[in-house]
Scaffold this active site. Structure first.
Site, PDB file in Angstrom:
ATOM      1  N   ARG A  84       0.830  -1.192   0.000  1.00  0.00           N
ATOM      2  CA  ARG A  84       0.000   0.000   0.000  1.00  0.00           C
ATOM      3  C   ARG A  84       0.872   1.252   0.000  1.00  0.00           C
ATOM      4  O   ARG A  84       1.973   1.258   0.526  1.00  0.00           O
ATOM      5  CB  ARG A  84      -0.928   0.004   1.231  1.00  0.00           C
ATOM      6  CG  ARG A  84      -2.073  -0.997   1.124  1.00  0.00           C
ATOM      7  CD  ARG A  84      -2.965  -0.976   2.336  1.00  0.00           C
ATOM      8  NE  ARG A  84      -2.279  -1.483   3.512  1.00  0.00           N
ATOM      9  CZ  ARG A  84      -1.756  -0.744   4.474  1.00  0.00           C
ATOM     10  NH1 ARG A  84      -1.872   0.578   4.427  1.00  0.00           N
ATOM     11  NH2 ARG A  84      -1.141  -1.290   5.479  1.00  0.00           N
ATOM     12  N   TYR A 223      -1.514  -3.446  -6.924  1.00  0.00           N
ATOM     13  CA  TYR A 223      -1.371  -4.170  -5.656  1.00  0.00           C
ATOM     14  C   TYR A 223      -2.704  -4.218  -4.886  1.00  0.00           C
ATOM     15  O   TYR A 223      -3.437  -3.217  -4.812  1.00  0.00           O
ATOM     16  CB  TYR A 223      -0.290  -3.517  -4.779  1.00  0.00           C
ATOM     17  CG  TYR A 223      -0.299  -4.080  -3.379  1.00  0.00           C
ATOM     18  CD1 TYR A 223       0.219  -5.355  -3.128  1.00  0.00           C
ATOM     19  CD2 TYR A 223      -0.882  -3.392  -2.325  1.00  0.00           C
ATOM     20  CE1 TYR A 223       0.150  -5.902  -1.860  1.00  0.00           C
ATOM     21  CE2 TYR A 223      -0.951  -3.934  -1.053  1.00  0.00           C
ATOM     22  CZ  TYR A 223      -0.432  -5.192  -0.826  1.00  0.00           C
ATOM     23  OH  TYR A 223      -0.514  -5.739   0.426  1.00  0.00           O
ATOM     24  N   LYS A 232      -9.797  -2.533   1.388  1.00  0.00           N
ATOM     25  CA  LYS A 232      -9.502  -1.439   2.306  1.00  0.00           C
ATOM     26  C   LYS A 232     -10.242  -0.152   1.926  1.00  0.00           C
ATOM     27  O   LYS A 232     -10.702   0.591   2.794  1.00  0.00           O
ATOM     28  CB  LYS A 232      -7.993  -1.189   2.385  1.00  0.00           C
ATOM     29  CG  LYS A 232      -7.215  -2.384   2.981  1.00  0.00           C
ATOM     30  CD  LYS A 232      -7.733  -2.732   4.320  1.00  0.00           C
ATOM     31  CE  LYS A 232      -7.198  -3.962   5.010  1.00  0.00           C
ATOM     32  NZ  LYS A 232      -5.863  -4.390   4.988  1.00  0.00           N
ATOM     33  N   HIS A 252     -10.623  -2.896  11.197  1.00  0.00           N
ATOM     34  CA  HIS A 252      -9.536  -3.733  10.682  1.00  0.00           C
ATOM     35  C   HIS A 252      -9.327  -4.888  11.666  1.00  0.00           C
ATOM     36  O   HIS A 252      -8.400  -4.872  12.476  1.00  0.00           O
ATOM     37  CB  HIS A 252      -8.270  -2.873  10.560  1.00  0.00           C
ATOM     38  CG  HIS A 252      -7.139  -3.516   9.810  1.00  0.00           C
ATOM     39  ND1 HIS A 252      -5.839  -3.093   9.942  1.00  0.00           N
ATOM     40  CD2 HIS A 252      -7.108  -4.519   8.915  1.00  0.00           C
ATOM     41  CE1 HIS A 252      -5.055  -3.824   9.162  1.00  0.00           C
ATOM     42  NE2 HIS A 252      -5.797  -4.701   8.530  1.00  0.00           N
ATOM     43  N   SER A 274      -1.421  -4.093  10.261  1.00  0.00           N
ATOM     44  CA  SER A 274      -1.078  -4.922   9.109  1.00  0.00           C
ATOM     45  C   SER A 274       0.150  -5.784   9.409  1.00  0.00           C
ATOM     46  O   SER A 274       1.132  -5.297   9.978  1.00  0.00           O
ATOM     47  CB  SER A 274      -0.790  -4.035   7.900  1.00  0.00           C
ATOM     48  OG  SER A 274      -1.929  -3.249   7.616  1.00  0.00           O
ATOM     49  N   CYS A 276       0.541  -8.148  11.564  1.00  0.00           N
ATOM     50  CA  CYS A 276       0.791  -8.359  12.991  1.00  0.00           C
ATOM     51  C   CYS A 276       0.007  -9.530  13.567  1.00  0.00           C
ATOM     52  O   CYS A 276      -0.167  -9.629  14.787  1.00  0.00           O
ATOM     53  CB  CYS A 276       0.495  -7.086  13.767  1.00  0.00           C
ATOM     54  SG  CYS A 276       1.709  -5.789  13.446  1.00  0.00           S
ATOM     55  N   ASP A 299      -9.559 -10.106   8.352  1.00  0.00           N
ATOM     56  CA  ASP A 299      -8.998  -8.772   8.109  1.00  0.00           C
ATOM     57  C   ASP A 299      -9.966  -7.621   8.382  1.00  0.00           C
ATOM     58  O   ASP A 299      -9.534  -6.554   8.795  1.00  0.00           O
ATOM     59  CB  ASP A 299      -8.489  -8.676   6.661  1.00  0.00           C
ATOM     60  CG  ASP A 299      -7.523  -7.519   6.429  1.00  0.00           C
ATOM     61  OD1 ASP A 299      -6.563  -7.369   7.221  1.00  0.00           O
ATOM     62  OD2 ASP A 299      -7.718  -6.754   5.472  1.00  0.00           O
ATOM     63  N   ARG A 391       1.899 -12.305  -1.002  1.00  0.00           N
ATOM     64  CA  ARG A 391       0.572 -12.628  -0.474  1.00  0.00           C
ATOM     65  C   ARG A 391      -0.076 -13.774  -1.232  1.00  0.00           C
ATOM     66  O   ARG A 391       0.295 -14.077  -2.371  1.00  0.00           O
ATOM     67  CB  ARG A 391      -0.332 -11.396  -0.588  1.00  0.00           C
ATOM     68  CG  ARG A 391       0.189 -10.191   0.204  1.00  0.00           C
ATOM     69  CD  ARG A 391      -0.798  -9.675   1.172  1.00  0.00           C
ATOM     70  NE  ARG A 391      -0.217  -8.729   2.121  1.00  0.00           N
ATOM     71  CZ  ARG A 391      -0.758  -8.463   3.295  1.00  0.00           C
ATOM     72  NH1 ARG A 391      -1.860  -9.070   3.674  1.00  0.00           N
ATOM     73  NH2 ARG A 391      -0.198  -7.596   4.116  1.00  0.00           N
TER      74      ARG A 391
HETATM   75  P1  GTP Z   1      -2.547  -8.087   7.140  1.00  0.00           P
HETATM   76  O1  GTP Z   1      -3.075  -9.078   6.146  1.00  0.00           O
HETATM   77  O2  GTP Z   1      -1.429  -7.257   6.590  1.00  0.00           O
HETATM   78  O3  GTP Z   1      -3.609  -7.219   7.731  1.00  0.00           O
HETATM   79  O4  GTP Z   1      -1.793  -8.927   8.287  1.00  0.00           O
HETATM   80  P2  GTP Z   1      -2.242  -9.885   9.488  1.00  0.00           P
HETATM   81  O5  GTP Z   1      -2.505  -9.066  10.707  1.00  0.00           O
HETATM   82  O6  GTP Z   1      -3.319 -10.812   9.056  1.00  0.00           O
HETATM   83  O7  GTP Z   1      -0.896 -10.681   9.799  1.00  0.00           O
HETATM   84  P3  GTP Z   1      -0.522 -12.236   9.662  1.00  0.00           P
HETATM   85  O8  GTP Z   1      -1.391 -13.120  10.527  1.00  0.00           O
HETATM   86  O9  GTP Z   1      -0.470 -12.573   8.236  1.00  0.00           O
HETATM   87  O10 GTP Z   1       0.939 -12.289  10.294  1.00  0.00           O
HETATM   88  C1  GTP Z   1       1.998 -11.530   9.801  1.00  0.00           C
HETATM   89  C2  GTP Z   1       3.315 -12.073  10.277  1.00  0.00           C
HETATM   90  O11 GTP Z   1       3.338 -12.171  11.697  1.00  0.00           O
HETATM   91  C3  GTP Z   1       3.610 -13.473   9.738  1.00  0.00           C
HETATM   92  O12 GTP Z   1       4.943 -13.513   9.291  1.00  0.00           O
HETATM   93  C4  GTP Z   1       3.403 -14.359  10.927  1.00  0.00           C
HETATM   94  O13 GTP Z   1       4.187 -15.511  10.868  1.00  0.00           O
HETATM   95  C5  GTP Z   1       3.762 -13.460  12.114  1.00  0.00           C
HETATM   96  N1  GTP Z   1       3.018 -13.854  13.345  1.00  0.00           N
HETATM   97  C6  GTP Z   1       1.680 -14.062  13.441  1.00  0.00           C
HETATM   98  N2  GTP Z   1       1.326 -14.487  14.685  1.00  0.00           N
HETATM   99  C7  GTP Z   1       2.485 -14.555  15.404  1.00  0.00           C
HETATM  100  C8  GTP Z   1       2.787 -14.923  16.755  1.00  0.00           C
HETATM  101  O14 GTP Z   1       1.917 -15.294  17.565  1.00  0.00           O
HETATM  102  N3  GTP Z   1       4.106 -14.838  17.131  1.00  0.00           N
HETATM  103  C9  GTP Z   1       5.075 -14.428  16.271  1.00  0.00           C
HETATM  104  N4  GTP Z   1       6.320 -14.363  16.716  1.00  0.00           N
HETATM  105  N5  GTP Z   1       4.834 -14.099  14.973  1.00  0.00           N
HETATM  106  C10 GTP Z   1       3.555 -14.148  14.554  1.00  0.00           C
HETATM  107  C1  SPV Z   2      -2.979  -4.788   5.088  1.00  0.00           C
HETATM  108  O1  SPV Z   2      -1.997  -4.168   4.641  1.00  0.00           O
HETATM  109  O2  SPV Z   2      -3.485  -4.542   6.210  1.00  0.00           O
HETATM  110  C2  SPV Z   2      -3.570  -5.888   4.313  1.00  0.00           C
HETATM  111  C3  SPV Z   2      -3.163  -6.060   2.931  1.00  0.00           C
HETATM  112  O3  SPV Z   2      -4.439  -6.593   4.797  1.00  0.00           O
HETATM  113  S1  SPV Z   2      -3.950  -4.900   1.896  1.00  0.00           S
HETATM  114  O4  SPV Z   2      -5.218  -5.474   1.436  1.00  0.00           O
HETATM  115  O5  SPV Z   2      -3.072  -4.682   0.793  1.00  0.00           O
HETATM  116  O6  SPV Z   2      -4.232  -3.687   2.612  1.00  0.00           O
HETATM  117 MN    MN Z   3      -5.039  -5.853   6.795  1.00  0.00          MN
END
Ligand code: GTP
Ligand code: SPV
Ligand code: MN
Length: 614
Positions: A84, A223, A232, A252, A274, A276, A299, A391
């Protein structure tokens, strides 16, 4: 407060083109006249249509068909178009104060003119696709509809997965339903002798939102977050404004159903910035015996008070656009199972036998790969094979942990709201808010280390209130005021309990103090027990007060069998009062930057300071 002005005043005055009437047909005709595509195609959302687009993209070199994964594809973006672009994301409200100091505000008329100029002829040599879509089950009480125009077949195929694309949307609009017009162009017109590239885009980008006329105009990027406009742009930035005006919330957040060994069910909505951990928590496989988690969303969550005064939530999306790196059998086996077939991967690496790979998929990298840029790669290359923000795009329905009723239009009642972030220090593993106002304060003060999901320096600490800083279509402090009002409107007996979590605290040498992933079920179990305590289902013996909120009483957090050293457990909950007084000062400075922070939120900062005073 902005709620006193009439936000609907200019609903019919469109920002960039002026259709002859309110119909979709007239609007498409005006956009086509402006952008001058070679063809106009009205999409129907069928499997046949999606497969045709995918086949065409394989023929055109936009997608690589994966020999080892059924009906799955790899897209490689232009190296400049991987995340983004918050610096080019605009909120074009009538009044600058409605956008607030944390959004890039532009005057809607000036932006309208600017966009008119860049979109003029921008689809020459391309096909204009009309994509009618529903966010949430079509016609549901919490759902909304929109129509995206795009000149990118990748966007159309992705919208098929991420939203409910259907001609029935047009019938709903004909019957008078409100709809969000959303226009997207990659900004790369083709002359008669030009050959196309695999990922067309433009160095000039605009991700522009018009909150009053409920419109989105996106230019120059392919993207996900910039181009799949149902996600979003609509479901958060435009929908948050709709929610402010109409008394609901667009957040979110992930959404899950947790079932305890007792059979009691709890619905959790959790906001993390994001990259996290939302997708990971949404697909949690509990390590605690007898507990189970069903996925509802990963999400975005839309929530509305129901007749009972409970907060009813749906996931408005139909798919997952998830972070690939770090997703492996040890961390997220559910995601791995979800990705077996029918996936569009973007910017991951390609194996020699026609499959995908990314950092964290397996402990060892293959001997040879083609990296996300299309270059040869070996483990000694000294750079990641997959882009850190690579992704997968996959239908929610094929997730093994998806709740059987995940697309029930009525949604689920939320029992707990969880805020989180990526903090190496200070923030405990879990705390419970003392009440709704304190919960709003916890959401308002989230700070988190930057990730690769957006442009910027990875690791840098930034404020990300409610994980909505990049996604709120109006002023952040007004969003907090809206949350306070929503709490006042809910039935006190149905009011969700609020929590803060941090899976990312680090110890000496930068190692994670908490194992995370499936072990997060231990924290989820404590949260569920606290929900019971809040509703007097059980005595509130599981928590004690700390200056930051309620924390697990000794022994209340089940860490049996983890082998977690006592010193690590203590460190995970340690409250460094001096460090927290400094955090309070930073919060004070942050509030000063924002301006008119609600008194009830300010009062929470005073209360925190008082609790920190020895
Ligand atoms: P967006 O799609 O960007 O909104 O992200 P999201 O919040 O869905 O994040 P996602 O669950 O994809 O995790 C992002 C990164 O954080 C990945 O590389 C995971 O492996 C890492 N992660 C997720 N949960 C944990 C956790 O409990 N501990 C640790 N150390 N890393 C984590
Ligand atoms: C984020 O960045 O929080 C995502 C991916 O979930 S996007 O849809 O590109 O915003
Ligand atoms: Mn997101």
């Amino acid at each position: 407060m902005s709620t006193t002005i009439d936000h609907h005043a200019s609903t019919t005055a469109r920002a960039v083109v002026v259709p002859t009437d309110g119909t979709v047909e007239a609007w498409v005709a005006e956009v086509a006249a402006l952008t001058q595509p070679d063809d106009v195609v009205w999409c129907d959302g069928s499997e046949v249509e999606k497969q045709r687009l995918l086949d065409e993209m394989v023929d055109a070199g936009t997608l690589v068909r994966l020999a080892k994964r059924e009906r799955s594809y790899l897209a490689r973006s232009h190296p400049s178009d991987v995340a983004r672009v918050e610096s080019r994301t605009f909120i074009c409200s009538e009044r600058q104060e409605d956008a607030g100091p944390t959004n890039n505000w532009r005057d809607p008329r000036l932006m309208g003119r600017e966009l008119h100029a860049v979109f003029a002829g921008s689809m020459r040599g391309r096909t204009l696709y009309v994509v009618p879509f529903s966010m949430g089950p079509l016609g549901g009480p919490i759902s909304q509809v929109g129509v995206e125009i795009t000149d990118s077949p990748y966007v159309v195929a992705s919208m098929h997965v991420m939203t409910r694309v259907s001609r029935d949307v047009l019938a709903l609009i004909d019957a008078g339903h409100e709809w969000v017009p959303a226009v997207h162009s990659v900004g790369a017109p083709l002359g008669p002798t030009d050959t196309d590239v695999a990922w067309p885009c433009n160095d000039t980008k605009y991700i522009a939102h018009f909150p009053e006329s409920r419109e989105v105009w996106s230019y120059g990027s392919g993207y996900g977050g910039n181009a799949l406009l149902g996600k979003k742009c609509f479901a958060l930035r435009i929908a948050s404004v709709m929610g402010r005006d109409e008394g609901w919330l667009a957040e979110h957040m992930l959404l899950v159903r947790v079932t305890a060994p007792t059979g009691r069910r709890y619905h959790l909505a959790a906001a993390f910035p994001s990259a996290c951990g939302k997708t990971n928590l949404a697909m949690l496989q509990p390590t605690l015996p007898g507990w189970s988690v069903e996925t509802l969303g990963d999400d975005i969550v839309w929530m509305r008070p129901d007749d009972d005064g409970a907060l009813r939530a749906i996931n408005p999306e139909a798919g997952f656009f998830g972070v690939a790196p770090g997703t492996g059998v040890d961390t997220n086996p559910t995601a791995i199972a979800t990705l077996e077939h029918d996936v569009i991967f973007t910017n991951v690496a390609l194996t020699d036998d026609g499959d995908v790979w990314w950092e964290g998929l397996t402990p060892e990298a293959p001997e040879h790969l083609v990296d996300w840029t299309g270059a040869d790669w070996t483990p000694g290359s000294g750079r990641p094979a997959a882009h850190p923000n690579s992704r997968f795009t996959v239908a929610a329905a094929q997730c093994p942990s998806i709740a059987p009723d995940w697309d029930d239009p009525a949604g689920v009642p939320v029992d707990a709201i969880v805020f989180g972030g990526r903090r190496a220090t200070n923030v405990p593993l879990v705390t419970q808010a003392f009440g709704w106002d304190h919960g709003v304060f916890l959401g308002a003060t989230i700070s988190s280390e930057r990730t690769a999901a957006a442009e910027g320096t990875v690791g840098e600490l930034r404020r990300d209130p409610f994980a909505m800083m990049p996604f709120c279509g109006y002023a952040m402090p007004d969003h907090w005021a809206h949350w306070l009002t929503m709490g006042d409107r809910l039935n006190p007996a149905r009011l969700p309990a609020v929590f803060q979590v941090n899976w990312f605290r680090k110890g000496a040498g930068g190692r994670w103090l908490w194992p995370g992933f499936g072990e997060n079920s231990r924290v989820v179990a404590w949260i569920a027990e606290q929900v019971d305590a809040a509703h007097h289902v059980r005595p509130d013996a599981g928590a004690v007060d700390s200056p930051l909120g309620r924390v697990p009483a000794p022994g209340a957090l089940d860490v049996d069998g983890l082998g977690l050293p006592a010193a690590d457990l203590a460190e995970l909950f340690h409250v460094d009062r001096a460090a927290w007084r400094h955090e309070a000062d930073l919060t004070e400075a942050f509030f000063a930057e924002l301006g008119h922070v609600p008194d009830r939120v300010r009062a929470q900062l005073d209360a925190l300071r008082a609790r920190l005073t020895p």
